[in-house]
Design an enzyme around this catalytic site. Structure first.
Site, mmCIF file in Angstrom:
data_model
loop_
_atom_site.group_PDB
_atom_site.id
_atom_site.type_symbol
_atom_site.label_atom_id
_atom_site.label_comp_id
_atom_site.label_asym_id
_atom_site.label_seq_id
_atom_site.Cartn_x
_atom_site.Cartn_y
_atom_site.Cartn_z
ATOM 1 N N GLU A 151 0.835 -1.217 0.000
ATOM 2 C CA GLU A 151 0.000 0.000 0.000
ATOM 3 C C GLU A 151 0.870 1.267 0.000
ATOM 4 O OE1 GLU A 151 -3.742 -0.079 1.821
ATOM 5 O OE2 GLU A 151 -3.894 -2.262 1.721
HETATM 6 N N1 CAA Z 1 -6.105 11.976 -4.222
HETATM 7 C C1 CAA Z 1 -6.587 12.479 -5.385
HETATM 8 N N2 CAA Z 1 -5.833 12.656 -6.479
HETATM 9 C C2 CAA Z 1 -4.547 12.315 -6.383
HETATM 10 C C3 CAA Z 1 -3.968 11.787 -5.221
HETATM 11 C C4 CAA Z 1 -4.819 11.614 -4.098
HETATM 12 N N3 CAA Z 1 -4.371 11.118 -2.933
HETATM 13 N N4 CAA Z 1 -2.654 11.552 -5.442
HETATM 14 C C5 CAA Z 1 -2.412 11.917 -6.715
HETATM 15 N N5 CAA Z 1 -3.558 12.377 -7.275
HETATM 16 C C6 CAA Z 1 -3.729 12.917 -8.621
HETATM 17 C C7 CAA Z 1 -2.817 14.129 -8.821
HETATM 18 O O1 CAA Z 1 -3.427 15.313 -8.375
HETATM 19 C C8 CAA Z 1 -2.625 14.126 -10.327
HETATM 20 O O2 CAA Z 1 -3.759 14.704 -10.951
HETATM 21 P P1 CAA Z 1 -3.583 15.854 -12.113
HETATM 22 O O3 CAA Z 1 -2.820 15.165 -13.201
HETATM 23 O O4 CAA Z 1 -4.977 16.205 -12.451
HETATM 24 O O5 CAA Z 1 -2.783 16.962 -11.491
HETATM 25 C C9 CAA Z 1 -2.644 12.639 -10.682
HETATM 26 O O6 CAA Z 1 -3.308 11.975 -9.602
HETATM 27 C C10 CAA Z 1 -1.247 12.063 -10.830
HETATM 28 O O7 CAA Z 1 -0.579 12.283 -9.604
HETATM 29 P P2 CAA Z 1 0.993 12.447 -9.490
HETATM 30 O O8 CAA Z 1 1.479 13.366 -10.560
HETATM 31 O O9 CAA Z 1 1.289 12.811 -8.072
HETATM 32 O O10 CAA Z 1 1.467 10.965 -9.843
HETATM 33 P P3 CAA Z 1 2.865 10.292 -9.671
HETATM 34 O O11 CAA Z 1 3.112 9.461 -10.876
HETATM 35 O O12 CAA Z 1 3.900 11.294 -9.272
HETATM 36 O O13 CAA Z 1 2.599 9.225 -8.486
HETATM 37 C C11 CAA Z 1 2.527 8.447 -6.232
HETATM 38 C C12 CAA Z 1 2.218 9.582 -7.236
HETATM 39 C C13 CAA Z 1 2.172 9.010 -4.875
HETATM 40 C C14 CAA Z 1 3.995 8.072 -6.258
HETATM 41 C C15 CAA Z 1 1.633 7.218 -6.577
HETATM 42 O O14 CAA Z 1 2.012 6.647 -7.805
HETATM 43 C C16 CAA Z 1 1.642 6.156 -5.518
HETATM 44 O O15 CAA Z 1 0.982 6.295 -4.481
HETATM 45 N N6 CAA Z 1 2.356 5.022 -5.741
HETATM 46 C C17 CAA Z 1 2.305 3.877 -4.850
HETATM 47 C C18 CAA Z 1 1.248 2.928 -5.289
HETATM 48 C C19 CAA Z 1 0.827 2.008 -4.172
HETATM 49 O O16 CAA Z 1 0.558 2.408 -3.052
HETATM 50 N N7 CAA Z 1 0.714 0.718 -4.491
HETATM 51 C C20 CAA Z 1 0.245 -0.237 -3.550
HETATM 52 C C21 CAA Z 1 -0.452 -1.340 -4.266
HETATM 53 S S1 CAA Z 1 -1.941 -1.850 -3.541
HETATM 54 C C22 CAA Z 1 -1.554 -2.946 -2.316
HETATM 55 O O17 CAA Z 1 -0.459 -3.051 -1.867
HETATM 56 C C23 CAA Z 1 -2.742 -3.670 -1.829
HETATM 57 C C24 CAA Z 1 -2.537 -4.962 -1.173
HETATM 58 O O18 CAA Z 1 -2.747 -5.977 -1.765
HETATM 59 C C25 CAA Z 1 -2.254 -4.997 0.301
#
Ligand code: CAA
Length: 380
Positions: free
Chosen positions: A363
Protein backbone atom coordinates in the site's frame (compact mmCIF):
# COMPACT_ATOMS: atom_id res chain seq x y z
CA UNK A 1 -9.31 14.99 19.27
CA UNK A 2 -10.98 13.01 22.01
CA UNK A 3 -8.82 10.12 23.25
CA UNK A 4 -11.60 8.60 25.34
CA UNK A 5 -13.10 5.53 23.72
CA UNK A 6 -16.89 5.40 23.66
CA UNK A 7 -18.76 2.40 25.06
CA UNK A 8 -19.31 1.21 21.51
CA UNK A 9 -15.58 1.48 20.77
CA UNK A 10 -14.73 -0.53 23.88
CA UNK A 11 -17.30 -3.17 22.96
CA UNK A 12 -15.98 -3.62 19.43
CA UNK A 13 -12.35 -3.62 20.60
CA UNK A 14 -13.13 -6.28 23.20
CA UNK A 15 -15.02 -8.37 20.65
CA UNK A 16 -12.02 -8.26 18.30
CA UNK A 17 -9.63 -9.06 21.19
CA UNK A 18 -11.75 -12.02 22.29
CA UNK A 19 -11.97 -13.35 18.74
CA UNK A 20 -8.21 -12.97 18.24
CA UNK A 21 -7.40 -14.76 21.50
CA UNK A 22 -9.87 -17.60 21.21
CA UNK A 23 -10.07 -18.18 17.45
CA UNK A 24 -6.93 -16.81 15.82
CA UNK A 25 -4.24 -17.62 18.38
CA UNK A 26 -4.62 -21.42 18.61
CA UNK A 27 -3.63 -22.22 15.00
CA UNK A 28 -1.54 -19.21 14.08
CA UNK A 29 1.86 -20.99 13.96
CA UNK A 30 0.50 -23.86 11.89
CA UNK A 31 -1.24 -21.50 9.44
CA UNK A 32 2.01 -19.60 9.02
CA UNK A 33 3.94 -22.84 8.41
CA UNK A 34 1.43 -24.24 5.95
CA UNK A 35 0.57 -20.91 4.29
CA UNK A 36 -3.14 -21.43 4.72
CA UNK A 37 -6.14 -19.79 6.29
CA UNK A 38 -9.42 -21.70 6.68
CA UNK A 39 -12.62 -20.31 5.19
CA UNK A 40 -14.41 -20.83 8.54
CA UNK A 41 -12.25 -18.15 10.16
CA UNK A 42 -12.90 -15.71 7.32
CA UNK A 43 -16.63 -16.44 7.64
CA UNK A 44 -16.51 -15.81 11.39
CA UNK A 45 -14.86 -12.43 10.82
CA UNK A 46 -17.71 -11.67 8.43
CA UNK A 47 -20.32 -12.72 11.00
CA UNK A 48 -18.71 -10.41 13.55
CA UNK A 49 -19.04 -7.51 11.12
CA UNK A 50 -15.28 -7.11 10.57
CA UNK A 51 -15.42 -7.29 6.77
CA UNK A 52 -17.52 -4.17 6.18
CA UNK A 53 -16.86 -2.17 9.33
CA UNK A 54 -17.53 1.32 7.93
CA UNK A 55 -20.13 0.38 5.31
CA UNK A 56 -23.70 1.62 5.68
CA UNK A 57 -25.92 -1.17 7.12
CA UNK A 58 -28.25 -0.77 4.12
CA UNK A 59 -25.41 -2.33 2.08
CA UNK A 60 -24.71 -5.08 4.61
CA UNK A 61 -22.05 -3.23 6.61
CA UNK A 62 -21.62 -2.52 10.31
CA UNK A 63 -22.03 1.27 9.99
CA UNK A 64 -19.16 2.03 12.37
CA UNK A 65 -16.49 4.73 12.17
CA UNK A 66 -12.83 4.55 11.14
CA UNK A 67 -11.84 4.66 14.80
CA UNK A 68 -13.66 1.35 15.35
CA UNK A 69 -11.95 -0.04 12.28
CA UNK A 70 -8.44 0.73 13.56
CA UNK A 71 -9.29 -0.77 16.95
CA UNK A 72 -10.35 -4.00 15.24
CA UNK A 73 -7.26 -3.96 13.02
CA UNK A 74 -4.94 -3.49 15.99
CA UNK A 75 -6.49 -6.34 17.98
CA UNK A 76 -6.41 -8.82 15.09
CA UNK A 77 -2.86 -7.82 14.14
CA UNK A 78 -1.58 -8.36 17.68
CA UNK A 79 -2.18 -12.06 17.09
CA UNK A 80 -2.36 -12.71 13.34
CA UNK A 81 -1.40 -10.17 10.68
CA UNK A 82 -2.45 -12.61 7.96
CA UNK A 83 -6.04 -12.33 9.18
CA UNK A 84 -5.88 -8.57 9.47
CA UNK A 85 -4.57 -7.97 5.96
CA UNK A 86 -7.63 -9.76 4.55
CA UNK A 87 -9.81 -7.50 6.68
CA UNK A 88 -7.86 -4.40 5.67
CA UNK A 89 -7.99 -5.02 1.92
CA UNK A 90 -11.67 -5.93 1.97
CA UNK A 91 -12.64 -2.91 4.07
CA UNK A 92 -10.37 -0.12 2.87
CA UNK A 93 -9.59 -0.94 -0.71
CA UNK A 94 -12.66 -2.79 -1.90
CA UNK A 95 -15.71 -1.83 0.20
CA UNK A 96 -14.66 1.80 0.66
CA UNK A 97 -13.99 2.28 -3.06
CA UNK A 98 -17.36 0.82 -4.02
CA UNK A 99 -19.33 2.73 -1.41
CA UNK A 100 -17.66 6.07 -2.15
CA UNK A 101 -17.50 5.87 -5.96
CA UNK A 102 -19.77 3.02 -7.11
CA UNK A 103 -23.21 3.32 -8.70
CA UNK A 104 -26.31 2.23 -6.81
CA UNK A 105 -26.42 -0.93 -8.93
CA UNK A 106 -22.78 -1.75 -8.18
CA UNK A 107 -23.39 -1.26 -4.48
CA UNK A 108 -26.44 -3.51 -4.46
CA UNK A 109 -24.84 -6.19 -6.60
CA UNK A 110 -21.32 -6.26 -5.13
CA UNK A 111 -20.93 -4.17 -1.98
CA UNK A 112 -23.66 -5.94 -0.03
CA UNK A 113 -21.96 -9.31 -0.56
CA UNK A 114 -18.51 -7.96 0.33
CA UNK A 115 -19.52 -5.94 3.38
CA UNK A 116 -21.60 -8.72 4.91
CA UNK A 117 -18.72 -11.19 4.57
CA UNK A 118 -20.59 -13.38 2.07
CA UNK A 119 -17.53 -13.12 -0.14
CA UNK A 120 -14.17 -11.36 -0.11
CA UNK A 121 -12.60 -8.88 -2.52
CA UNK A 122 -9.18 -7.96 -3.90
CA UNK A 123 -7.66 -4.73 -5.19
CA UNK A 124 -5.49 -5.05 -8.28
CA UNK A 125 -3.20 -2.12 -9.01
CA UNK A 126 0.39 -3.45 -8.90
CA UNK A 127 1.97 -4.90 -12.01
CA UNK A 128 5.37 -6.40 -12.88
CA UNK A 129 6.46 -2.92 -14.07
CA UNK A 130 4.09 -0.70 -12.12
CA UNK A 131 4.60 -1.04 -8.37
CA UNK A 132 5.49 2.31 -6.84
CA UNK A 133 5.17 3.98 -10.24
CA UNK A 134 1.46 3.33 -10.33
CA UNK A 135 0.61 5.47 -13.39
CA UNK A 136 2.69 3.15 -15.63
CA UNK A 137 -0.15 0.66 -16.04
CA UNK A 138 0.42 -1.88 -18.81
CA UNK A 139 -2.90 -3.64 -18.29
CA UNK A 140 -5.26 -2.28 -20.92
CA UNK A 141 -9.04 -2.01 -21.09
CA UNK A 142 -10.16 -1.20 -24.62
CA UNK A 143 -13.60 0.34 -25.07
CA UNK A 144 -15.62 -1.98 -27.33
CA UNK A 145 -19.01 -0.31 -27.06
CA UNK A 146 -21.01 -2.12 -24.40
CA UNK A 147 -17.96 -3.75 -22.79
CA UNK A 148 -14.23 -3.21 -22.16
CA UNK A 149 -11.71 -5.80 -23.31
CA UNK A 150 -9.27 -6.32 -20.45
CA UNK A 151 -5.73 -7.69 -20.98
CA UNK A 152 -2.71 -7.77 -18.70
CA UNK A 153 -1.06 -9.10 -15.57
CA UNK A 154 -1.38 -8.01 -11.94
CA UNK A 155 1.16 -8.93 -9.27
CA UNK A 156 1.27 -9.47 -5.49
CA UNK A 157 -2.51 -9.42 -5.15
CA UNK A 158 -3.66 -9.99 -1.56
CA UNK A 159 -6.73 -12.31 -1.42
CA UNK A 160 -5.88 -13.11 -5.07
CA UNK A 161 -7.00 -16.74 -4.91
CA UNK A 162 -9.73 -16.41 -2.30
CA UNK A 163 -11.56 -13.37 -3.67
CA UNK A 164 -14.72 -13.49 -5.76
CA UNK A 165 -14.81 -9.81 -6.68
CA UNK A 166 -11.77 -7.89 -7.96
CA UNK A 167 -11.29 -4.17 -8.45
CA UNK A 168 -8.87 -3.89 -11.36
CA UNK A 169 -7.08 -0.72 -12.42
CA UNK A 170 -6.26 -0.52 -16.14
CA UNK A 171 -5.22 1.90 -18.79
CA UNK A 172 -7.92 2.92 -21.26
CA UNK A 173 -6.03 5.71 -23.06
CA UNK A 174 -2.22 5.75 -22.88
CA UNK A 175 -1.92 9.27 -24.29
CA UNK A 176 -3.87 10.72 -21.38
CA UNK A 177 -1.43 9.44 -18.70
CA UNK A 178 -2.99 9.29 -15.24
CA UNK A 179 -6.25 10.63 -16.75
CA UNK A 180 -6.44 7.66 -19.10
CA UNK A 181 -6.83 5.09 -16.31
CA UNK A 182 -10.05 3.46 -15.07
CA UNK A 183 -11.14 1.08 -12.33
CA UNK A 184 -13.31 -1.95 -13.12
CA UNK A 185 -15.18 -4.62 -11.21
CA UNK A 186 -14.19 -8.09 -12.38
CA UNK A 187 -15.90 -11.26 -11.20
CA UNK A 188 -13.90 -14.40 -10.59
CA UNK A 189 -15.93 -16.42 -13.10
CA UNK A 190 -15.49 -14.04 -16.03
CA UNK A 191 -14.03 -15.83 -19.05
CA UNK A 192 -10.32 -15.15 -19.59
CA UNK A 193 -9.54 -14.44 -15.94
CA UNK A 194 -6.87 -16.71 -14.42
CA UNK A 195 -5.39 -16.94 -10.95
CA UNK A 196 -1.67 -17.80 -10.97
CA UNK A 197 0.23 -19.78 -8.30
CA UNK A 198 0.39 -18.62 -4.71
CA UNK A 199 3.52 -16.67 -3.70
CA UNK A 200 5.80 -18.26 -1.07
CA UNK A 201 6.31 -15.29 1.24
CA UNK A 202 8.56 -14.16 4.12
CA UNK A 203 5.61 -13.02 6.23
CA UNK A 204 1.81 -12.80 6.41
CA UNK A 205 2.04 -16.34 5.10
CA UNK A 206 -1.53 -17.26 6.06
CA UNK A 207 -2.88 -14.72 3.59
CA UNK A 208 -2.82 -15.67 -0.07
CA UNK A 209 -0.96 -13.55 -2.60
CA UNK A 210 -1.17 -14.30 -6.31
CA UNK A 211 -0.35 -13.11 -9.79
CA UNK A 212 -3.50 -12.62 -11.86
CA UNK A 213 -3.85 -12.87 -15.61
CA UNK A 214 -6.52 -11.19 -17.74
CA UNK A 215 -6.77 -12.54 -21.29
CA UNK A 216 -9.49 -10.84 -23.35
CA UNK A 217 -11.83 -10.55 -20.37
CA UNK A 218 -15.07 -8.85 -21.43
CA UNK A 219 -15.98 -6.46 -18.63
CA UNK A 220 -19.46 -4.96 -18.99
CA UNK A 221 -19.53 -1.16 -19.34
CA UNK A 222 -21.62 -0.87 -16.18
CA UNK A 223 -18.70 -2.38 -14.21
CA UNK A 224 -16.52 0.71 -14.66
CA UNK A 225 -16.27 2.62 -11.38
CA UNK A 226 -16.75 6.38 -11.59
CA UNK A 227 -16.53 8.72 -14.58
CA UNK A 228 -14.27 7.90 -17.50
CA UNK A 229 -10.61 8.59 -16.67
CA UNK A 230 -11.05 8.78 -12.89
CA UNK A 231 -9.35 5.44 -12.09
CA UNK A 232 -6.00 6.78 -10.92
CA UNK A 233 -7.51 9.30 -8.52
CA UNK A 234 -9.90 6.54 -7.37
CA UNK A 235 -6.87 4.32 -6.62
CA UNK A 236 -5.02 7.11 -4.79
CA UNK A 237 -8.02 8.08 -2.65
CA UNK A 238 -8.73 4.46 -1.84
CA UNK A 239 -5.09 3.83 -0.92
CA UNK A 240 -5.08 6.82 1.43
CA UNK A 241 -7.71 5.03 3.49
CA UNK A 242 -5.91 1.71 3.02
CA UNK A 243 -2.82 3.23 4.57
CA UNK A 244 -4.78 3.87 7.78
CA UNK A 245 -5.63 0.16 7.90
CA UNK A 246 -2.02 -0.91 7.31
CA UNK A 247 -0.75 1.63 9.87
CA UNK A 248 -3.16 0.04 12.38
CA UNK A 249 -1.89 -3.38 11.35
CA UNK A 250 1.71 -2.29 11.99
CA UNK A 251 0.66 -0.83 15.33
CA UNK A 252 -0.96 -4.14 16.29
CA UNK A 253 2.09 -6.18 15.30
CA UNK A 254 4.32 -3.86 17.38
CA UNK A 255 1.95 -3.94 20.35
CA UNK A 256 1.66 -7.74 20.21
CA UNK A 257 5.45 -8.17 20.15
CA UNK A 258 5.88 -5.63 22.95
CA UNK A 259 3.37 -7.42 25.19
CA UNK A 260 5.18 -10.72 24.69
CA UNK A 261 8.58 -9.11 25.33
CA UNK A 262 7.30 -7.43 28.50
CA UNK A 263 5.87 -10.69 29.83
CA UNK A 264 9.08 -12.56 29.02
CA UNK A 265 11.18 -9.87 30.73
CA UNK A 266 9.25 -10.42 33.95
CA UNK A 267 9.61 -14.21 33.84
CA UNK A 268 13.02 -15.05 32.38
CA UNK A 269 15.90 -14.92 34.83
CA UNK A 270 19.60 -14.25 34.14
CA UNK A 271 22.39 -13.30 36.52
CA UNK A 272 20.11 -14.03 39.46
CA UNK A 273 17.18 -11.77 38.56
CA UNK A 274 14.39 -11.27 36.01
CA UNK A 275 15.92 -9.88 32.82
CA UNK A 276 13.62 -6.82 33.00
CA UNK A 277 15.69 -5.72 36.00
CA UNK A 278 18.72 -5.32 33.74
CA UNK A 279 18.90 -1.86 32.29
CA UNK A 280 19.77 -3.17 28.81
CA UNK A 281 16.33 -4.83 28.65
CA UNK A 282 14.42 -2.20 30.65
CA UNK A 283 15.51 0.58 28.28
CA UNK A 284 14.43 -1.41 25.25
CA UNK A 285 10.97 -1.80 26.84
CA UNK A 286 10.85 1.92 27.62
CA UNK A 287 11.59 2.79 23.98
CA UNK A 288 9.01 0.30 22.74
CA UNK A 289 6.33 1.59 25.06
CA UNK A 290 6.96 5.22 24.11
CA UNK A 291 7.24 4.77 20.36
CA UNK A 292 4.24 2.45 20.12
CA UNK A 293 2.19 5.10 21.94
CA UNK A 294 3.39 7.72 19.45
CA UNK A 295 2.45 5.42 16.55
CA UNK A 296 -0.98 4.92 18.10
CA UNK A 297 -1.62 8.68 18.24
CA UNK A 298 -0.68 9.06 14.57
CA UNK A 299 -3.01 6.19 13.62
CA UNK A 300 -5.82 7.70 15.70
CA UNK A 301 -5.23 11.12 14.12
CA UNK A 302 -5.52 9.69 10.61
CA UNK A 303 -8.72 7.82 11.55
CA UNK A 304 -10.09 10.95 13.19
CA UNK A 305 -9.33 13.03 10.07
CA UNK A 306 -11.24 10.54 7.94
CA UNK A 307 -14.19 10.47 10.33
CA UNK A 308 -14.28 14.29 10.46
CA UNK A 309 -14.34 14.55 6.67
CA UNK A 310 -10.88 16.19 6.65
CA UNK A 311 -8.33 15.38 3.97
CA UNK A 312 -6.36 12.39 5.28
CA UNK A 313 -3.75 11.88 2.54
CA UNK A 314 -1.02 13.38 4.72
CA UNK A 315 -2.03 11.96 8.09
CA UNK A 316 -2.49 8.44 6.69
CA UNK A 317 0.95 8.53 5.01
CA UNK A 318 2.55 9.77 8.26
CA UNK A 319 0.78 7.09 10.30
CA UNK A 320 1.84 4.32 7.93
CA UNK A 321 5.43 5.53 7.62
CA UNK A 322 5.93 5.77 11.37
CA UNK A 323 3.89 2.80 12.57
CA UNK A 324 5.54 0.44 10.08
CA UNK A 325 9.02 1.63 11.16
CA UNK A 326 8.06 1.09 14.82
CA UNK A 327 6.71 -2.38 13.97
CA UNK A 328 9.90 -3.39 12.18
CA UNK A 329 12.32 -2.00 14.75
CA UNK A 330 10.50 -3.23 17.81
CA UNK A 331 9.72 -6.72 16.56
CA UNK A 332 13.50 -7.07 16.03
CA UNK A 333 13.99 -5.90 19.63
CA UNK A 334 11.30 -8.30 20.86
CA UNK A 335 13.25 -11.18 19.27
CA UNK A 336 16.45 -9.86 20.88
CA UNK A 337 14.81 -9.71 24.33
CA UNK A 338 13.69 -13.33 23.89
CA UNK A 339 17.27 -14.38 23.01
CA UNK A 340 17.45 -17.93 21.66
CA UNK A 341 13.76 -18.43 22.36
CA UNK A 342 13.00 -15.49 20.07
CA UNK A 343 14.45 -17.45 17.19
CA UNK A 344 12.02 -20.35 17.50
CA UNK A 345 8.45 -20.34 16.28
CA UNK A 346 6.80 -21.32 19.55
CA UNK A 347 7.41 -17.84 21.02
CA UNK A 348 5.63 -15.98 18.16
CA UNK A 349 7.96 -12.97 17.98
CA UNK A 350 9.99 -14.28 15.00
CA UNK A 351 6.72 -14.49 12.99
CA UNK A 352 5.82 -10.97 14.04
CA UNK A 353 9.24 -9.76 12.89
CA UNK A 354 8.67 -11.41 9.50
CA UNK A 355 5.12 -10.05 9.29
CA UNK A 356 6.23 -6.51 10.16
CA UNK A 357 8.40 -6.16 7.05
CA UNK A 358 5.51 -6.04 4.59
CA UNK A 359 3.96 -3.04 6.36
CA UNK A 360 6.92 -1.01 5.04
CA UNK A 361 6.24 -2.23 1.52
CA UNK A 362 2.59 -2.71 0.61
CA UNK A 363 0.00 0.00 0.00
CA UNK A 364 2.93 2.28 -0.82
CA UNK A 365 6.50 1.69 0.38
CA UNK A 366 7.97 3.90 3.10
CA UNK A 367 9.76 5.81 0.34
CA UNK A 368 6.39 6.47 -1.38
CA UNK A 369 4.93 7.71 1.93
CA UNK A 370 7.85 10.17 2.11
CA UNK A 371 6.99 11.39 -1.41
CA UNK A 372 3.37 11.95 -0.35
CA UNK A 373 4.40 13.67 2.90
CA UNK A 374 7.13 15.87 1.42
CA UNK A 375 4.97 16.95 -1.53
CA UNK A 376 2.20 17.87 0.88
CA UNK A 377 4.35 19.96 3.25
CA UNK A 378 6.24 21.68 0.44
CA UNK A 379 2.96 22.55 -1.33
CA UNK A 380 1.23 24.04 1.74
N1 CAA B 1 -6.11 11.98 -4.22
C1 CAA B 1 -6.59 12.48 -5.39
N2 CAA B 1 -5.83 12.66 -6.48
C2 CAA B 1 -4.55 12.32 -6.38
C3 CAA B 1 -3.97 11.79 -5.22
C4 CAA B 1 -4.82 11.61 -4.10
N3 CAA B 1 -4.37 11.12 -2.93
N4 CAA B 1 -2.65 11.55 -5.44
C5 CAA B 1 -2.41 11.92 -6.72
N5 CAA B 1 -3.56 12.38 -7.28
C6 CAA B 1 -3.73 12.92 -8.62
C7 CAA B 1 -2.82 14.13 -8.82
O1 CAA B 1 -3.43 15.31 -8.37
C8 CAA B 1 -2.62 14.13 -10.33
O2 CAA B 1 -3.76 14.70 -10.95
P1 CAA B 1 -3.58 15.85 -12.11
O3 CAA B 1 -2.82 15.17 -13.20
O4 CAA B 1 -4.98 16.20 -12.45
O5 CAA B 1 -2.78 16.96 -11.49
C9 CAA B 1 -2.64 12.64 -10.68
O6 CAA B 1 -3.31 11.97 -9.60
C10 CAA B 1 -1.25 12.06 -10.83
O7 CAA B 1 -0.58 12.28 -9.60
P2 CAA B 1 0.99 12.45 -9.49
O8 CAA B 1 1.48 13.37 -10.56
O9 CAA B 1 1.29 12.81 -8.07
O10 CAA B 1 1.47 10.96 -9.84
P3 CAA B 1 2.87 10.29 -9.67
O11 CAA B 1 3.11 9.46 -10.88
O12 CAA B 1 3.90 11.29 -9.27
O13 CAA B 1 2.60 9.23 -8.49
C11 CAA B 1 2.53 8.45 -6.23
C12 CAA B 1 2.22 9.58 -7.24
C13 CAA B 1 2.17 9.01 -4.87
C14 CAA B 1 4.00 8.07 -6.26
C15 CAA B 1 1.63 7.22 -6.58
O14 CAA B 1 2.01 6.65 -7.80
C16 CAA B 1 1.64 6.16 -5.52
O15 CAA B 1 0.98 6.30 -4.48
N6 CAA B 1 2.36 5.02 -5.74
C17 CAA B 1 2.30 3.88 -4.85
C18 CAA B 1 1.25 2.93 -5.29
C19 CAA B 1 0.83 2.01 -4.17
O16 CAA B 1 0.56 2.41 -3.05
N7 CAA B 1 0.71 0.72 -4.49
C20 CAA B 1 0.25 -0.24 -3.55
C21 CAA B 1 -0.45 -1.34 -4.27
S1 CAA B 1 -1.94 -1.85 -3.54
C22 CAA B 1 -1.55 -2.95 -2.32
O17 CAA B 1 -0.46 -3.05 -1.87
C23 CAA B 1 -2.74 -3.67 -1.83
C24 CAA B 1 -2.54 -4.96 -1.17
O18 CAA B 1 -2.75 -5.98 -1.77
C25 CAA B 1 -2.25 -5.00 0.30
Amino acid sequence: MNFKLSEEHIMIRDAAREFAQTELLPGVIERDNKQEFPDELVNKMGELGFMGVMVDPKYGGSGMDTFSYVLIMEELSKIDASASVMVSVNNSLVCYGLEAYGTENQKEKYLTRLASGECIGAFCLSEPEAGSDATSQKTTAIDKGDYYLLNGTKNWITNGGRAEIYIVIAQTDKDKGSHGINAFIVEKDMKGFHVGPKEDKLGIRGSDTHTLQFNDVKVPKENRIGVNGSGFRFAMKTLSGGRIGIAAQALGIAQGAYELALKYSKERKAFGTEIGNHQAIAFKLADMHTEIAAARYLVMKAAWDKDQGNNYDLSSAMAKLYASRVAMEHTVEAVQIHGGNGFVKEYHVERMMRDAKITQIYEGTSEIQKIVISRSILRD
